[in-house]
Design an enzyme around this catalytic site. Structure first.
Site, PDB file in Angstrom:
ATOM      1  N   GLY A 146      29.135  24.519  25.881  1.00 17.39           N
ATOM      2  CA  GLY A 146      28.474  23.870  24.733  1.00 17.39           C
ATOM      3  C   GLY A 146      28.293  22.381  24.974  1.00 17.39           C
ATOM      4  O   GLY A 146      29.226  21.730  25.448  1.00 17.39           O
TER       5      GLY A 146
ATOM      6  N   ARG B  24      25.434  28.334  30.133  1.00 17.91           N
ATOM      7  CA  ARG B  24      26.500  29.318  30.297  1.00 17.91           C
ATOM      8  C   ARG B  24      26.045  30.206  31.440  1.00 17.91           C
ATOM      9  O   ARG B  24      24.901  30.642  31.475  1.00 17.91           O
ATOM     10  CB  ARG B  24      26.711  30.091  28.999  1.00 17.91           C
TER      11      ARG B  24
ATOM     12  N   ASP C 145      37.110  24.683  27.424  1.00 17.28           N
ATOM     13  CA  ASP C 145      38.116  25.472  28.154  1.00 17.28           C
ATOM     14  C   ASP C 145      37.504  26.601  28.998  1.00 17.28           C
ATOM     15  O   ASP C 145      38.051  26.952  30.043  1.00 17.28           O
ATOM     16  CB  ASP C 145      39.252  25.951  27.244  1.00 17.28           C
TER      17      ASP C 145
ATOM     18  N   THR D 198      33.675  18.642  24.265  1.00  9.64           N
ATOM     19  CA  THR D 198      33.412  19.696  23.276  1.00  9.64           C
ATOM     20  C   THR D 198      33.635  19.105  21.893  1.00  9.64           C
ATOM     21  O   THR D 198      34.570  18.319  21.702  1.00  9.64           O
ATOM     22  CB  THR D 198      34.333  20.921  23.482  1.00  9.64           C
TER      23      THR D 198
ATOM     24  N   ASP E 210      34.669  20.551  19.279  1.00  5.91           N
ATOM     25  CA  ASP E 210      35.701  21.221  18.473  1.00  5.91           C
ATOM     26  C   ASP E 210      37.087  20.566  18.529  1.00  5.91           C
ATOM     27  O   ASP E 210      37.943  20.873  17.715  1.00  5.91           O
ATOM     28  CB  ASP E 210      35.850  22.685  18.906  1.00  5.91           C
TER      29      ASP E 210
ATOM     30  N   ASP F 209      39.488  21.146  20.474  1.00 11.14           N
ATOM     31  CA  ASP F 209      40.527  22.180  20.557  1.00 11.14           C
ATOM     32  C   ASP F 209      41.172  22.235  21.943  1.00 11.14           C
ATOM     33  O   ASP F 209      41.624  23.290  22.365  1.00 11.14           O
ATOM     34  CB  ASP F 209      39.923  23.550  20.190  1.00 11.14           C
TER      35      ASP F 209
ATOM     36  N   ARG G 138      34.935  27.415  15.653  1.00 13.72           N
ATOM     37  CA  ARG G 138      35.161  28.865  15.655  1.00 13.72           C
ATOM     38  C   ARG G 138      36.655  29.204  15.700  1.00 13.72           C
ATOM     39  O   ARG G 138      37.103  30.153  15.106  1.00 13.72           O
ATOM     40  CB  ARG G 138      34.460  29.509  16.852  1.00 13.72           C
TER      41      ARG G 138
END
Ligand code: ADP
Length: 348
Positions: free
Chosen positions: A36, A97, A128, A151, A153, A155, A197
């Site tokens: 992403g 991707r 990741d 990213t 996120d 995370d 997500r």
């Protein structure tokens, strides 16, 4: 002087030390962006290219993530190739991707292309999933790799923030502020979905920053009864409009189901749903993301010439640190439970 502490850089007069530190086997590095996209990736590419150049290393950009490695889509980059991009969202190298990179045949082609371009090390900017790819590639072919966490996120373990998170958070906050204007004007209840997500960092922090009535995140077990209880309390204290911020990965249900269940319970509520979606990925990176990406891009190249590999560069408490890539993939940053408590107290 350039002092290196355990896993930590302090920067003072870098040039002197570049000369002493560049005496290593790495002569050519490649950089790619994968998975992403995130605002600030360009600033990271710029930092990688210019740091490599200042050390006298050659640098190649690889287009479209691991697909570019497989298809030999390499482009030589110098300091001028990265001019005027520090303020640009997205990634000039494009991201992708690559299902082919998940196959041994795909990675074999990728390694052949690395050999063809005399690549001695790979900088992988991504999340990741991308780090898993880099780890597998390193284990199979021994090519030194270093991950740069890009990213929205946030995370990823091993860094306080990931590149893109601060920009995405501010985009979400500004959008929710605008939604608040219409919510207040019409006494409405808005359910607003933000990205995340598996992680609720954007939801929790944008929710606090916009004074949300409730914040639903995947890290916390929520129930409809609790949510309804919060609405009842809000009615009692005279709140006439409310915003509930919901992370994309909230386990209680999707945002439309949550809104419908709330309408069934409170038929008098004027309820609307807003899904912020991809606007959170775009836009010019914030100052914090540009600085973070610059530090990390620099740290990635410095780490490689120092002999580090299969690590992710991160910034914790303003210090550059390196975390084994397995740990960065496996572990997760904990959500700040105190912030959740604070949000509850401040909502009424
Ligand atoms: P992100 O890096 O944002 O988490 P993805 O999870 O989509 O994004 O991963 C990006 C790419 O990394 C994948 O498309 C694939 O090419 C590569 N990748 C992910 N997992 C593996 C794996 N187990 N083996 C090889 N490559 C992988």
């Amino acid at each position: 002087m350039f002092i290196i502490q355990r896993n930590t850089y302090f920067f003072v007069n870098l040039r002197t030390n570049f000369e002493t530190m560049s005496n290593q086997n790495i002569k050519t590095v490649a950089v790619l962006t994968s998975g992403g996209d995130a605002p600030g990736m360009n600033a990271a590419i710029r930092a990688v290219v210019r740091t490599a150049n200042s050390l006298g290393l050659e640098c190649y950009g690889v287009r479209e993530g691991y697909n570019g490695l497989i298809h030999g889509d390499f482009t030589k980059m110098g300091p001028r190739s990265v001019k005027n991009i520090i303020n640009e969202g997205g990634t000039i190298l494009k991201s992708a991707r690559s299902s082919e990179f998940k196959t041994p045949e795909g990675r074999d082609k990728a390694f052949e292309n690395c050999k063809k371009h005399n690549i001695d090390a790979l900088v992988c900017i991504g999340g990741d999933g991308s780090f898993t790819g880099a780890k597998v590639f390193n284990e199979e072919y021994g090519l030194p790799v270093i991950g740069v966490p890009g990213t929205i996120d946030n995370d990823i373990f091993g860094t306080d923030n990931t590149i893109g998170y601060d920009t995405a958070l501010n985009t979400a906050m500004e959008a929710i502020d605008k939604i608040r204007d219409t919510a207040t004007s019409h006494n409405r209840v808005f359910f607003v979905e933000v990205m995340g997500r598996d992680a609720g960092f954007i939801a929790l922090n944008s929710g606090i920053a916009t004074g949300a009535l409730d914040i639903l995140i995947p890290e916390q077990k929520d129930s409809m009864e609790e949510l309804f209880g919060t609405f009842r309390k809000a009615e009692k204290v005279g709140k006439s409009s409310s915003i509930v911020v919901v992370a994309e990965g909230e386990k209680l249900g999707n945002i439309y189901d949550l809104a419908k269940a709330t309408k069934d319970e409170f038929p008098n509520f004027d309820i609307r749903v807003a899904v912020l979606g991809h606007i959170q990925r775009g836009g010019s990176p914030s100052c914090a993301d540009r600085v973070l990406a610059s530090k990390m891009g620099y740290g990635a190249v410095m780490g490689l010439v120092e002999g580090k590999s299969k690590v992710m560069v991160g910034v914790k408490s303003n210090r550059l640190i390196y975390t084994p890539i397995e740990e960065a993939i496996k572990k997760h940053n904990e959500i700040d439970k105190d912030l959740l408590k604070i949000s509850e107290i401040l909502a009424m």
